[in-house]
Scaffold this motif. Structure first.
Motif, PDB file in Angstrom:
ATOM      1  N   ILE A 165      50.867  42.636  38.525  1.00 56.89           N
ATOM      2  CA  ILE A 165      50.564  41.472  39.353  1.00 56.89           C
ATOM      3  C   ILE A 165      49.070  41.175  39.332  1.00 56.89           C
ATOM      4  O   ILE A 165      48.643  40.022  39.188  1.00 56.89           O
ATOM      5  CB  ILE A 165      51.049  41.704  40.801  1.00 56.89           C
ATOM      6  N   ILE A 166      48.255  42.214  39.443  1.00 61.36           N
ATOM      7  CA  ILE A 166      46.796  42.039  39.464  1.00 61.36           C
ATOM      8  C   ILE A 166      46.301  41.491  38.135  1.00 61.36           C
ATOM      9  O   ILE A 166      45.411  40.628  38.095  1.00 61.36           O
ATOM     10  CB  ILE A 166      46.095  43.365  39.805  1.00 61.36           C
ATOM     11  N   ILE A 167      46.860  41.971  37.028  1.00 60.16           N
ATOM     12  CA  ILE A 167      46.452  41.462  35.716  1.00 60.16           C
ATOM     13  C   ILE A 167      46.699  39.966  35.619  1.00 60.16           C
ATOM     14  O   ILE A 167      45.854  39.201  35.146  1.00 60.16           O
ATOM     15  CB  ILE A 167      47.195  42.217  34.593  1.00 60.16           C
ATOM     16  N   GLU A 168      47.864  39.524  36.078  1.00 59.60           N
ATOM     17  CA  GLU A 168      48.175  38.097  36.016  1.00 59.60           C
ATOM     18  C   GLU A 168      47.298  37.303  36.971  1.00 59.60           C
ATOM     19  O   GLU A 168      46.839  36.198  36.632  1.00 59.60           O
ATOM     20  CB  GLU A 168      49.648  37.867  36.351  1.00 59.60           C
ATOM     21  N   ALA A 169      47.047  37.861  38.150  1.00 58.95           N
ATOM     22  CA  ALA A 169      46.179  37.182  39.112  1.00 58.95           C
ATOM     23  C   ALA A 169      44.773  37.030  38.545  1.00 58.95           C
ATOM     24  O   ALA A 169      44.154  35.954  38.660  1.00 58.95           O
ATOM     25  CB  ALA A 169      46.141  37.971  40.424  1.00 58.95           C
ATOM     26  N   LYS A 170      44.254  38.069  37.915  1.00 57.19           N
ATOM     27  CA  LYS A 170      42.920  37.998  37.309  1.00 57.19           C
ATOM     28  C   LYS A 170      42.880  36.940  36.210  1.00 57.19           C
ATOM     29  O   LYS A 170      41.898  36.195  36.077  1.00 57.19           O
ATOM     30  CB  LYS A 170      42.525  39.366  36.738  1.00 57.19           C
ATOM     31  N   ARG A 171      43.929  36.906  35.423  1.00 54.11           N
ATOM     32  CA  ARG A 171      43.992  35.926  34.340  1.00 54.11           C
ATOM     33  C   ARG A 171      43.944  34.506  34.897  1.00 54.11           C
ATOM     34  O   ARG A 171      43.221  33.651  34.383  1.00 54.11           O
ATOM     35  CB  ARG A 171      45.268  36.140  33.526  1.00 54.11           C
ATOM     36  N   GLU A 172      44.701  34.261  35.958  1.00 51.07           N
ATOM     37  CA  GLU A 172      44.721  32.932  36.573  1.00 51.07           C
ATOM     38  C   GLU A 172      43.372  32.607  37.215  1.00 51.07           C
ATOM     39  O   GLU A 172      42.893  31.464  37.127  1.00 51.07           O
ATOM     40  CB  GLU A 172      45.833  32.852  37.618  1.00 51.07           C
ATOM     41  N   LEU A 173      42.763  33.577  37.858  1.00 47.45           N
ATOM     42  CA  LEU A 173      41.458  33.360  38.481  1.00 47.45           C
ATOM     43  C   LEU A 173      40.394  33.068  37.438  1.00 47.45           C
ATOM     44  O   LEU A 173      39.472  32.286  37.679  1.00 47.45           O
ATOM     45  CB  LEU A 173      41.055  34.582  39.311  1.00 47.45           C
ATOM     46  N   THR A 220      41.802  29.508  35.112  1.00 49.88           N
ATOM     47  CA  THR A 220      42.157  28.254  35.773  1.00 49.88           C
ATOM     48  C   THR A 220      41.281  28.024  37.002  1.00 49.88           C
ATOM     49  O   THR A 220      40.553  28.916  37.449  1.00 49.88           O
ATOM     50  CB  THR A 220      43.630  28.254  36.222  1.00 49.88           C
ATOM     51  N   ASN A 221      41.396  26.839  37.533  1.00 50.14           N
ATOM     52  CA  ASN A 221      40.704  26.488  38.767  1.00 50.14           C
ATOM     53  C   ASN A 221      41.693  26.338  39.920  1.00 50.14           C
ATOM     54  O   ASN A 221      41.411  25.686  40.921  1.00 50.14           O
ATOM     55  CB  ASN A 221      39.924  25.180  38.573  1.00 50.14           C
ATOM     56  N   GLN A 256      38.235  35.496  45.436  1.00 48.70           N
ATOM     57  CA  GLN A 256      37.141  34.548  45.260  1.00 48.70           C
ATOM     58  C   GLN A 256      35.924  35.203  44.629  1.00 48.70           C
ATOM     59  O   GLN A 256      35.277  34.622  43.757  1.00 48.70           O
ATOM     60  CB  GLN A 256      36.753  33.922  46.599  1.00 48.70           C
ATOM     61  N   LEU A 257      35.605  36.432  45.039  1.00 52.31           N
ATOM     62  CA  LEU A 257      34.462  37.122  44.447  1.00 52.31           C
ATOM     63  C   LEU A 257      34.727  37.432  42.981  1.00 52.31           C
ATOM     64  O   LEU A 257      33.829  37.345  42.136  1.00 52.31           O
ATOM     65  CB  LEU A 257      34.143  38.405  45.213  1.00 52.31           C
ATOM     66  N   TYR A 258      35.974  37.797  42.670  1.00 53.38           N
ATOM     67  CA  TYR A 258      36.324  38.032  41.261  1.00 53.38           C
ATOM     68  C   TYR A 258      36.087  36.758  40.453  1.00 53.38           C
ATOM     69  O   TYR A 258      35.490  36.798  39.381  1.00 53.38           O
ATOM     70  CB  TYR A 258      37.778  38.471  41.134  1.00 53.38           C
ATOM     71  N   ARG A 259      36.554  35.635  40.965  1.00 54.69           N
ATOM     72  CA  ARG A 259      36.365  34.355  40.267  1.00 54.69           C
ATOM     73  C   ARG A 259      34.874  34.033  40.113  1.00 54.69           C
ATOM     74  O   ARG A 259      34.430  33.579  39.057  1.00 54.69           O
ATOM     75  CB  ARG A 259      37.079  33.244  41.020  1.00 54.69           C
ATOM     76  N   ASP A 318      33.372  24.080  33.419  1.00 46.29           N
ATOM     77  CA  ASP A 318      32.997  25.246  32.617  1.00 46.29           C
ATOM     78  C   ASP A 318      33.992  25.471  31.500  1.00 46.29           C
ATOM     79  O   ASP A 318      33.631  25.835  30.386  1.00 46.29           O
ATOM     80  CB  ASP A 318      32.937  26.503  33.493  1.00 46.29           C
ATOM     81  N   LEU A 319      35.281  25.285  31.804  1.00 46.40           N
ATOM     82  CA  LEU A 319      36.312  25.462  30.791  1.00 46.40           C
ATOM     83  C   LEU A 319      36.117  24.454  29.652  1.00 46.40           C
ATOM     84  O   LEU A 319      36.289  24.775  28.480  1.00 46.40           O
ATOM     85  CB  LEU A 319      37.697  25.285  31.416  1.00 46.40           C
ATOM     86  N   ALA A 320      35.768  23.229  30.016  1.00 44.03           N
ATOM     87  CA  ALA A 320      35.578  22.208  29.003  1.00 44.03           C
ATOM     88  C   ALA A 320      34.416  22.520  28.102  1.00 44.03           C
ATOM     89  O   ALA A 320      34.453  22.325  26.884  1.00 44.03           O
ATOM     90  CB  ALA A 320      35.358  20.853  29.688  1.00 44.03           C
ATOM     91  N   ILE A 321      33.325  23.047  28.696  1.00 46.71           N
ATOM     92  CA  ILE A 321      32.137  23.383  27.916  1.00 46.71           C
ATOM     93  C   ILE A 321      32.415  24.536  26.975  1.00 46.71           C
ATOM     94  O   ILE A 321      31.975  24.575  25.834  1.00 46.71           O
ATOM     95  CB  ILE A 321      30.972  23.730  28.860  1.00 46.71           C
TER      96      ILE A 321
END
Length: 298
Positions: free
Chosen positions: A238-246, A249-250, A281-284, A294-297
């Motif tokens: 679950i944490i791996i997927e959460a980190k990936r999304e954070l 994505t926005n 939020q701190l992870y992000r 940022d993703l676009a750049i």
């Protein structure tokens, strides 16, 4: 860029954070306390032996072992014999393994692999490749010339691909003696069940029911083969997927929580902080992109 003896460092000129670092170590002073870094860490133990504590487990390591850790993955080394080696550290802003998964395929192999230890044994051929890459990096970092970033990323890709191939080969070889054993078949079913249901089924008993096996028997098999409990495996996935999304994505934390089966955003945030040691939020803010621009750049 900084260069102090055997330490080569690139700093993100915008954020002022570590972008890329290569350094040699002659003892365990750097790793003898708990590490929770906001960047990827690769540690090549060239000499020595000891114990690795990572996540929920403990492992032995010796000479010619390559250790790999994702951002905020906890680890600490204790030694039986003095260690020497080389470490590479890089921030996801420097090179994002999630965005470049098709190129290097190290996510789920070297990093974020909940079913296998976070290390690989280095053979003679791979050692020669690693040494060549390390020497090339040492020569390139002081240049600060045209396309330096692209060159360093290319070297890093080769290093990661070589290590990922090596670990994949060793995993295949490790499975061969157990082909006739029933337990690996059950474990493969468990892996598939977790991958299919981790967003909706969060308890160990759920998976025992799915596999039609007693919770006690499944717990014993899982602990024997993975050195983890079923709850550990589910939480890590679950944490791996959460980190990936954070990172990628926005999406608001509330939306990520809901997609992972948590109706209460605050409960999910506590769960994330308990397992990742930082808030979502701190992870992000420290690892992932916080704006779609940022993703676009990148």
């Amino acid at each position: 860029m900084t260069d102090q003896s055997n330490t080569f460092t690139l700093v993100d000129p915008i954020k002022g954070n570590l972008a890329f670092k290569l350094f040699s170590f002659e003892n365990n002073s750097y790793f003898d306390h708990l590490q929770r870094n906001n960047y990827f860490s690769i540690i090549w133990i060239k000499e020595g032996s000891g114990k690795l504590k990572s996540d929920f487990s403990s492992y032995s390591f010796d000479t010619d072992t390559l250790l790999a850790f994702a951002p905020y993955q906890p680890f600490m080394l204790s030694t039986d014999k003095p260690i020497k080696g080389v470490s590479i550290q890089f921030h996801p802003d420097f090179f994002c393994i999630h965005k470049h998964h098709k190129e290097v395929s190290c996510s789920g192999v070297l990093f974020d692999n909940i079913y296998h230890p976070p290390y690989v044994k280095v053979d003679t051929t791979s050692a020669a490749t690693f040494n060549l890459i390390i020497n090339q990096v040492k020569a390139e970092i002081p240049n600060d010339g045209l396309a330096q970033y692209e060159i360093l990323v290319s070297y890093l890709k080769i290093f990661l691909i070589t290590a990922s191939r090596l670990k994949t080969e060793q995993q295949v070889m490790a499975k061969m003696p157990d082909d006739a054993n029933k337990e690996p078949f059950i474990l493969q079913n468990l892996k598939e069940a977790i991958e299919e249901h981790y967003k909706t089924r969060h308890s160990a008993s759920d998976y025992a029911d799915l596999l039609n096996i007693s919770a006690k028997a499944l717990a014993r098999i899982t602990k024997t083969h993975f050195n983890k409990t079923i709850s550990n495996l589910i939480a890590e996935r679950i944490i791996i997927e959460a980190k990936r999304e954070l990172y990628l994505t926005n999406k608001p934390v509330k939306e990520i929580a809901w997609e992972l089966g948590y109706e209460d955003e605050y409960y999910f945030s506590r769960f994330f902080k308990t397992n990742a040691d930082v808030s979502p939020q701190l992870y992000r803010d420290t690892v992932g992109f916080n704006r779609m621009a940022d993703l676009a750049i990148n």
